[in-house]
Design a protein around this motif. Structure first.
Motif, PDB file in Angstrom:
ATOM      1  N   TYR A 118     -40.323 -16.180  38.194  1.00  0.00           N
ATOM      2  CA  TYR A 118     -40.932 -15.075  37.465  1.00  0.00           C
ATOM      3  C   TYR A 118     -41.708 -14.126  38.362  1.00  0.00           C
ATOM      4  CZ  TYR A 118     -39.350 -16.627  32.968  1.00  0.00           C
ATOM      5  OH  TYR A 118     -38.549 -16.954  31.913  1.00  0.00           O
ATOM      6  N   ALA A 119     -42.137 -14.607  39.523  1.00  0.00           N
ATOM      7  CA  ALA A 119     -42.741 -13.702  40.492  1.00  0.00           C
ATOM      8  C   ALA A 119     -41.696 -12.718  41.009  1.00  0.00           C
ATOM      9  CB  ALA A 119     -43.344 -14.494  41.649  1.00  0.00           C
ATOM     10  N   ALA A 120     -40.448 -13.182  41.139  1.00  0.00           N
ATOM     11  CA  ALA A 120     -39.373 -12.330  41.636  1.00  0.00           C
ATOM     12  C   ALA A 120     -38.710 -11.507  40.543  1.00  0.00           C
ATOM     13  CB  ALA A 120     -38.325 -13.194  42.348  1.00  0.00           C
ATOM     14  N   PHE A 121     -38.637 -12.052  39.320  1.00  0.00           N
ATOM     15  CA  PHE A 121     -37.898 -11.387  38.236  1.00  0.00           C
ATOM     16  C   PHE A 121     -38.719 -11.382  36.947  1.00  0.00           C
ATOM     17  CE2 PHE A 121     -34.793 -13.570  41.012  1.00  0.00           C
ATOM     18  CZ  PHE A 121     -34.179 -12.443  41.556  1.00  0.00           C
ATOM     19  N   PRO A 122     -39.786 -10.595  36.903  1.00  0.00           N
ATOM     20  CA  PRO A 122     -40.649 -10.599  35.705  1.00  0.00           C
ATOM     21  C   PRO A 122     -39.978 -10.028  34.457  1.00  0.00           C
ATOM     22  CG  PRO A 122     -41.271  -8.835  37.222  1.00  0.00           C
ATOM     23  CD  PRO A 122     -40.267  -9.674  37.944  1.00  0.00           C
ATOM     24  N   GLY A 123     -38.862  -9.313  34.632  1.00  0.00           N
ATOM     25  CA  GLY A 123     -38.205  -8.701  33.472  1.00  0.00           C
ATOM     26  C   GLY A 123     -37.234  -9.605  32.751  1.00  0.00           C
ATOM     27  N   ILE A 124     -37.031 -10.810  33.263  1.00  0.00           N
ATOM     28  CA  ILE A 124     -36.066 -11.725  32.644  1.00  0.00           C
ATOM     29  C   ILE A 124     -36.780 -12.703  31.718  1.00  0.00           C
ATOM     30  CG2 ILE A 124     -34.446 -13.627  33.112  1.00  0.00           C
ATOM     31  CD1 ILE A 124     -33.583 -12.200  35.606  1.00  0.00           C
ATOM     32  N   VAL A 125     -36.209 -12.904  30.560  1.00  0.00           N
ATOM     33  CA  VAL A 125     -36.674 -13.943  29.634  1.00  0.00           C
ATOM     34  C   VAL A 125     -35.707 -15.111  29.756  1.00  0.00           C
ATOM     35  CG1 VAL A 125     -37.089 -14.571  27.231  1.00  0.00           C
ATOM     36  CG2 VAL A 125     -37.677 -12.274  28.037  1.00  0.00           C
ATOM     37  N   LEU A 126     -36.199 -16.224  30.270  1.00  0.00           N
ATOM     38  CA  LEU A 126     -35.358 -17.414  30.449  1.00  0.00           C
ATOM     39  C   LEU A 126     -35.478 -18.285  29.200  1.00  0.00           C
ATOM     40  CD1 LEU A 126     -33.510 -18.384  32.720  1.00  0.00           C
ATOM     41  CD2 LEU A 126     -35.381 -19.832  33.520  1.00  0.00           C
ATOM     42  N   ASP A 127     -34.411 -18.326  28.424  1.00  0.00           N
ATOM     43  CA  ASP A 127     -34.361 -19.105  27.190  1.00  0.00           C
ATOM     44  C   ASP A 127     -33.673 -20.431  27.512  1.00  0.00           C
ATOM     45  OD1 ASP A 127     -34.138 -20.120  24.666  1.00  0.00           O
ATOM     46  OD2 ASP A 127     -33.017 -18.437  23.820  1.00  0.00           O
ATOM     47  N   VAL A 128     -34.475 -21.473  27.718  1.00  0.00           N
ATOM     48  CA  VAL A 128     -33.941 -22.755  28.191  1.00  0.00           C
ATOM     49  C   VAL A 128     -33.598 -23.649  27.001  1.00  0.00           C
ATOM     50  CG1 VAL A 128     -34.348 -24.781  29.626  1.00  0.00           C
ATOM     51  CG2 VAL A 128     -35.325 -22.569  30.289  1.00  0.00           C
ATOM     52  N   HIS A 129     -32.357 -24.076  26.941  1.00  0.00           N
ATOM     53  CA  HIS A 129     -31.911 -25.025  25.929  1.00  0.00           C
ATOM     54  C   HIS A 129     -31.803 -26.397  26.587  1.00  0.00           C
ATOM     55  CE1 HIS A 129     -29.947 -21.909  23.008  1.00  0.00           C
ATOM     56  NE2 HIS A 129     -31.164 -21.580  23.386  1.00  0.00           N
ATOM     57  N   VAL A 130     -32.788 -27.228  26.342  1.00  0.00           N
ATOM     58  CA  VAL A 130     -32.802 -28.566  26.926  1.00  0.00           C
ATOM     59  C   VAL A 130     -32.008 -29.490  26.013  1.00  0.00           C
ATOM     60  CG1 VAL A 130     -34.225 -30.526  27.579  1.00  0.00           C
ATOM     61  CG2 VAL A 130     -34.990 -28.202  28.103  1.00  0.00           C
ATOM     62  N   SER A 131     -30.899 -29.984  26.529  1.00  0.00           N
ATOM     63  CA  SER A 131     -30.031 -30.835  25.717  1.00  0.00           C
ATOM     64  C   SER A 131     -29.202 -31.715  26.640  1.00  0.00           C
ATOM     65  CB  SER A 131     -29.105 -29.987  24.847  1.00  0.00           C
ATOM     66  OG  SER A 131     -28.160 -30.799  24.184  1.00  0.00           O
ATOM     67  N   ASN A 132     -28.959 -32.930  26.227  1.00  0.00           N
ATOM     68  CA  ASN A 132     -28.070 -33.814  26.968  1.00  0.00           C
ATOM     69  C   ASN A 132     -26.626 -33.671  26.507  1.00  0.00           C
ATOM     70  OD1 ASN A 132     -30.073 -35.017  28.635  1.00  0.00           O
ATOM     71  ND2 ASN A 132     -30.756 -36.217  26.887  1.00  0.00           N
ATOM     72  N   LEU A 133     -26.402 -32.740  25.552  1.00  0.00           N
ATOM     73  CA  LEU A 133     -25.051 -32.421  25.119  1.00  0.00           C
ATOM     74  C   LEU A 133     -24.534 -31.265  25.954  1.00  0.00           C
ATOM     75  CD1 LEU A 133     -25.559 -32.537  21.241  1.00  0.00           C
ATOM     76  CD2 LEU A 133     -24.665 -34.349  22.710  1.00  0.00           C
ATOM     77  N   VAL A 134     -23.239 -31.228  26.224  1.00  0.00           N
ATOM     78  CA  VAL A 134     -22.637 -30.154  27.005  1.00  0.00           C
ATOM     79  C   VAL A 134     -22.426 -28.943  26.103  1.00  0.00           C
ATOM     80  CG1 VAL A 134     -20.617 -29.431  28.316  1.00  0.00           C
ATOM     81  CG2 VAL A 134     -21.505 -31.749  28.585  1.00  0.00           C
ATOM     82  N   GLN A 135     -23.129 -27.847  26.406  1.00  0.00           N
ATOM     83  CA  GLN A 135     -22.951 -26.625  25.640  1.00  0.00           C
ATOM     84  C   GLN A 135     -21.849 -25.786  26.278  1.00  0.00           C
ATOM     85  OE1 GLN A 135     -27.293 -25.515  25.510  1.00  0.00           O
ATOM     86  NE2 GLN A 135     -26.833 -25.282  23.353  1.00  0.00           N
ATOM     87  N   ASN A 136     -21.077 -25.131  25.443  1.00  0.00           N
ATOM     88  CA  ASN A 136     -19.874 -24.440  25.892  1.00  0.00           C
ATOM     89  C   ASN A 136     -20.205 -23.036  26.376  1.00  0.00           C
ATOM     90  OD1 ASN A 136     -17.324 -23.201  26.103  1.00  0.00           O
ATOM     91  ND2 ASN A 136     -16.479 -24.692  24.676  1.00  0.00           N
ATOM     92  N   LEU A 137     -20.050 -22.806  27.680  1.00  0.00           N
ATOM     93  CA  LEU A 137     -20.333 -21.485  28.234  1.00  0.00           C
ATOM     94  C   LEU A 137     -19.270 -20.481  27.836  1.00  0.00           C
ATOM     95  CD1 LEU A 137     -21.547 -22.244  31.877  1.00  0.00           C
ATOM     96  CD2 LEU A 137     -22.869 -22.102  29.786  1.00  0.00           C
ATOM     97  N   THR A 138     -18.010 -20.913  27.740  1.00  0.00           N
ATOM     98  CA  THR A 138     -16.951 -19.974  27.406  1.00  0.00           C
ATOM     99  C   THR A 138     -17.061 -19.490  25.962  1.00  0.00           C
ATOM    100  OG1 THR A 138     -15.443 -21.774  26.826  1.00  0.00           O
ATOM    101  CG2 THR A 138     -15.381 -20.977  29.090  1.00  0.00           C
ATOM    102  N   HIS A 139     -17.777 -20.224  25.121  1.00  0.00           N
ATOM    103  CA  HIS A 139     -18.025 -19.781  23.748  1.00  0.00           C
ATOM    104  C   HIS A 139     -19.385 -19.110  23.621  1.00  0.00           C
ATOM    105  CE1 HIS A 139     -14.983 -22.951  22.063  1.00  0.00           C
ATOM    106  NE2 HIS A 139     -14.409 -21.946  22.694  1.00  0.00           N
ATOM    107  N   ARG A 140     -20.024 -18.856  24.771  1.00  0.00           N
ATOM    108  CA  ARG A 140     -21.299 -18.155  24.858  1.00  0.00           C
ATOM    109  C   ARG A 140     -22.422 -18.879  24.113  1.00  0.00           C
ATOM    110  NH1 ARG A 140     -19.811 -12.997  26.822  1.00  0.00           N
ATOM    111  NH2 ARG A 140     -18.247 -13.557  28.367  1.00  0.00           N
ATOM    112  N   GLU A 141     -22.347 -20.220  24.092  1.00  0.00           N
ATOM    113  CA  GLU A 141     -23.480 -20.984  23.587  1.00  0.00           C
ATOM    114  C   GLU A 141     -24.637 -20.921  24.584  1.00  0.00           C
ATOM    115  OE1 GLU A 141     -20.788 -24.293  21.155  1.00  0.00           O
ATOM    116  OE2 GLU A 141     -21.858 -24.868  22.963  1.00  0.00           O
ATOM    117  N   ALA A 142     -24.314 -20.633  25.823  1.00  0.00           N
ATOM    118  CA  ALA A 142     -25.314 -20.442  26.867  1.00  0.00           C
ATOM    119  C   ALA A 142     -24.711 -19.523  27.917  1.00  0.00           C
ATOM    120  CB  ALA A 142     -25.722 -21.777  27.491  1.00  0.00           C
TER     121      ALA A 142
END
Length: 289
Positions: A118-142
């Motif tokens: 955040y010191a380097a990129f204050p304009g980014i909002v990091l929305d962290v989804h903590v899960s032990n399940l595999v979320q599908n990047l190709t379906h834009r779940e993350a």
């Protein structure tokens, strides 16, 4: 009569005005000279007014034509400026990025990096989804995934950050006691990690397992606060001053760690910022050792 013009009509008028002749206009576009003439005639019929005087020296705008051409140039300028603003916004590292990872990876590798990020990129909002399940990047779940994997899915791109190694850890206060005399914490029977269940048996810890939990982070906290022995990732147990590693890492549990995204997103500024920061962090890589 409907005299409403769309942007295609204005673009045709601007093209002819700039080229001065239909032949020259046709050379600047994929449209033929007859097509341009037909479009111009249709525009003038809808307006009920001449837009150009057809002279031997070329097409010259009438008074009505000059008004339309001026309006078209203003529209073109506004559209160009809007495209520039949108393009610049996407080139700046700003906006939301959805990052998915496991609870242990977030605790031990991501969280310690947040202040620097955040010191380097204050304009980014990091929305962290903590899960032990595999979320599908190709379906834009993350947007980005930090996950253990033997190899990434075919459509994903990214980089291998290192190897996750696991070993037996005990609380330092119990370091002098024989390992087979210590109680152990292990995975619950329904914990979906077959290799870990096998390792519990092969190391002999299963015989003395008196606490079972359903997450690696819970296993770490149990060993840390309750004592006993447990198999933990080296990045988690090895960076805990209260714990001591017993023996070498268990080779059968070695797994690659990948930082991944969808190829359609990798050149977006905010995604690139996340990939570059976490992917090139020497401190993060050091915690994997």
């Amino acid at each position: 009569m409907n005299a409403r013009l769309d942007w295609g009509d204005f673009a045709t008028l601007l093209l002819i005005a700039d080229a001065r002749t239909l032949a020259a206009a046709a050379r600047r576009t994929t449209q033929s000279r007859p097509t341009l003439m037909r479009r111009l005639n249709q525009i003038e019929q809808r307006l009920g007014a001449r837009v150009f005087e057809r002279l031997r020296t070329g097409y010259v705008p009438t008074a009505a034509g000059r008004e339309l051409i001026d309006a078209g140039r203003e529209m073109q300028s506004l559209a160009t400026e809007a495209e520039r603003r949108v393009g610049d916004r996407d080139k700046r590292p700003a906006g939301k990025v959805v990052l998915t990872t496991t609870d242990t990876l977030f605790t031990a590798l991501v969280a310690p990096e947040l202040s620097g990020f955040y010191a380097a990129f204050p304009g980014i909002v990091l929305d962290v989804h903590v899960s032990n399940l595999v979320q599908n990047l190709t379906h834009r779940e993350a947007d980005v995934a930090l996950r253990p994997a033997s190899s990434p899915e075919d459509r994903l791109v990214g980089r291998k950050l290192g190897v996750i190694r696991q070993a037996i850890f005990v609380h330092r206060s119990l370091a002098e006691q024989p390992l087979d005399a210590l109680p152990a914490v292990g995975p619950a029977d329904d914990f979906p990690y077959p290799a870990l269940h096998v390792a519990m048996r092969s190391t002999g810890l299963l015989r003395n397992c008196t606490v079972q939990v359903n997450s690696i982070l819970s296993m770490h906290q149990t060993v840390r606060h309750w004592g006993g022995a447990g198999i933990l990732p080296v990045y988690l147990g090895g960076n805990d001053p209260d714990l001591l590693q017993i023996g070498d890492p268990i080779a059968a549990l070695d797994t690659d760690l990948w930082l991944l995204t969808d190829p359609d997103l990798r050149n977006t500024a905010r995604i690139r910022a996340v990939l570059d920061h976490f992917g090139s962090s020497s401190a993060l890589r050091a915690r994997l050792q």
